[in-house]
Scaffold this motif. Sequence first.
Motif, PDB file in Angstrom:
ATOM      1  N   PHE A   1      73.809  -4.527 -50.319  1.00 61.16           N
ATOM      2  CA  PHE A   1      74.710  -5.562 -49.959  1.00 61.16           C
ATOM      3  C   PHE A   1      75.830  -4.782 -49.784  1.00 61.16           C
ATOM      4  N   ASP A   2      76.586  -5.600 -48.656  1.00 61.59           N
ATOM      5  CA  ASP A   2      77.986  -5.056 -48.521  1.00 61.59           C
ATOM      6  C   ASP A   2      79.038  -6.260 -48.235  1.00 61.59           C
TER       7      ASP A   2
ATOM      8  N   TYR B   1      76.933  -8.460 -54.057  1.00 64.33           N
ATOM      9  CA  TYR B   1      77.585  -7.225 -53.982  1.00 64.33           C
ATOM     10  C   TYR B   1      78.114  -6.589 -55.407  1.00 64.33           C
ATOM     11  N   HIS B   2      78.833  -7.434 -56.224  1.00 68.42           N
ATOM     12  CA  HIS B   2      79.191  -7.168 -57.424  1.00 68.42           C
ATOM     13  C   HIS B   2      78.428  -7.134 -58.624  1.00 68.42           C
TER      14      HIS B   2
ATOM     15  N   GLU C   1      77.977 -10.119 -47.539  1.00 67.89           N
ATOM     16  CA  GLU C   1      78.651 -11.326 -47.993  1.00 67.89           C
ATOM     17  C   GLU C   1      80.043 -11.174 -47.727  1.00 67.89           C
ATOM     18  N   ALA C   2      80.741 -12.516 -47.929  1.00 64.93           N
ATOM     19  CA  ALA C   2      82.267 -12.480 -47.851  1.00 64.93           C
ATOM     20  C   ALA C   2      82.981 -11.844 -48.887  1.00 64.93           C
TER      21      ALA C   2
ATOM     22  N   ARG D   1      80.109 -19.731 -49.279  1.00 65.65           N
ATOM     23  CA  ARG D   1      80.907 -19.753 -50.355  1.00 65.65           C
ATOM     24  C   ARG D   1      80.414 -20.379 -51.293  1.00 65.65           C
ATOM     25  N   ILE D   2      79.287 -19.273 -52.072  1.00 68.66           N
ATOM     26  CA  ILE D   2      78.576 -19.737 -53.246  1.00 68.66           C
ATOM     27  C   ILE D   2      78.688 -18.507 -54.353  1.00 68.66           C
ATOM     28  N   GLY D   3      78.904 -18.918 -55.277  1.00 71.17           N
ATOM     29  CA  GLY D   3      79.043 -17.842 -56.149  1.00 71.17           C
ATOM     30  C   GLY D   3      77.781 -17.450 -57.338  1.00 71.17           C
ATOM     31  N   GLN D   4      76.868 -18.419 -57.299  1.00 72.56           N
ATOM     32  CA  GLN D   4      75.858 -18.395 -58.075  1.00 72.56           C
ATOM     33  C   GLN D   4      74.484 -18.415 -57.263  1.00 72.56           C
TER      34      GLN D   4
END
Length: 364
Positions: A267-268, A230-231, A222-223, A246-249
Amino acid sequence: MSLKQPCRSGIISRYREHLPISNKTPLISLNEGSTPLLHSPKLSSLLSAHVYLKYEGLNPTCSFKDRGMTMAISKAVEEGAKRILCASTGNTSASAAAYAARAGMQCVVLLPAGRIATGKMIQAYLYGARVIAIQGNFDDALRLVRQLGERHDFVVVNSTNPYRLEGQKTAAFEIIEELGEAPHLHLLPVGNAGNITAYWRGYSEFYRLGISQRLPLMLGVEASGAAPLYHGAPMDHPETLATAIRIGQPASWHGAMKAIEESSGCFDIVSDEEILKAQQWLAREEGVFAEPASVVPVALLLKYASATNPSSLRTNAIFRKLPAHPTVVLTLTGHGLKDPETASHSISPPLEVAPTLQEVLAHL
């Protein structure tokens, strides 16, 4: 004189027995799939591995979305639908509009206003889609699309449509067939997370059938400004120049987590600066032009290979699990011409000189 028909066919024809279709399913195809698996000599040398690039930018609308869209549209036509609907960061809208045009259907697209690469938006318009820009991000657009889908006026063709992932899994089939086995490690960009879910499905199916003898470790990249997986938590305001991710969900959150957990992967993340450097590096060193979101796996491997800028502990841990000289595949999801504006920041305008041989030679 008789003319031979081209030998290439789309993924439904090629993998019919592995897809949920019947004799009643119409074939809405643009001969998607069969994209090249390019050996990367420079990355192979840097990593002491056999590295390959699955270049999905050479699909009909220049992204991997065509694999899923041929399935989604074919099934929609079979069900008698007249209109399709999608939310998009760009590539889905281009693919949906093209396949809808092929099928004679209406396509409606919801885009985040001012947040879409021009190359992708132009495609949707030219293919005849009805484009609506909303004052919000992709996650807002997808929420509205889901609400509209409940009205049964449209068939939603985002990756929430199960047929999309069925089509996208065929990329894993192609990789196994070309390499003769699954890779040891597969890296993919992650945005809405449908693709990593689909690849894992494809690898798992061929493994169960005995066509391959191993399963790869999956590494989703991911960016850093749009890294909910990742988080481990959704992000309300994701930010990255790589518009396609550019996606948060992510809609396929659970599928992506399953792929990572079952494959013992991870994930990284990479920064926007690393993404731009990787895009330029890939073009100049390997002759491959891919859009910013596509090169996040390249950026991660370049970071991993750098002694002065080592990758995170997660990626280091993954590589420690691999054998010597492993086979590694990276998916490049879209062509670089999808987003020429971002790439243009890395170049200078051409030098202008007088039209004489002397002047040209003086500046060489």
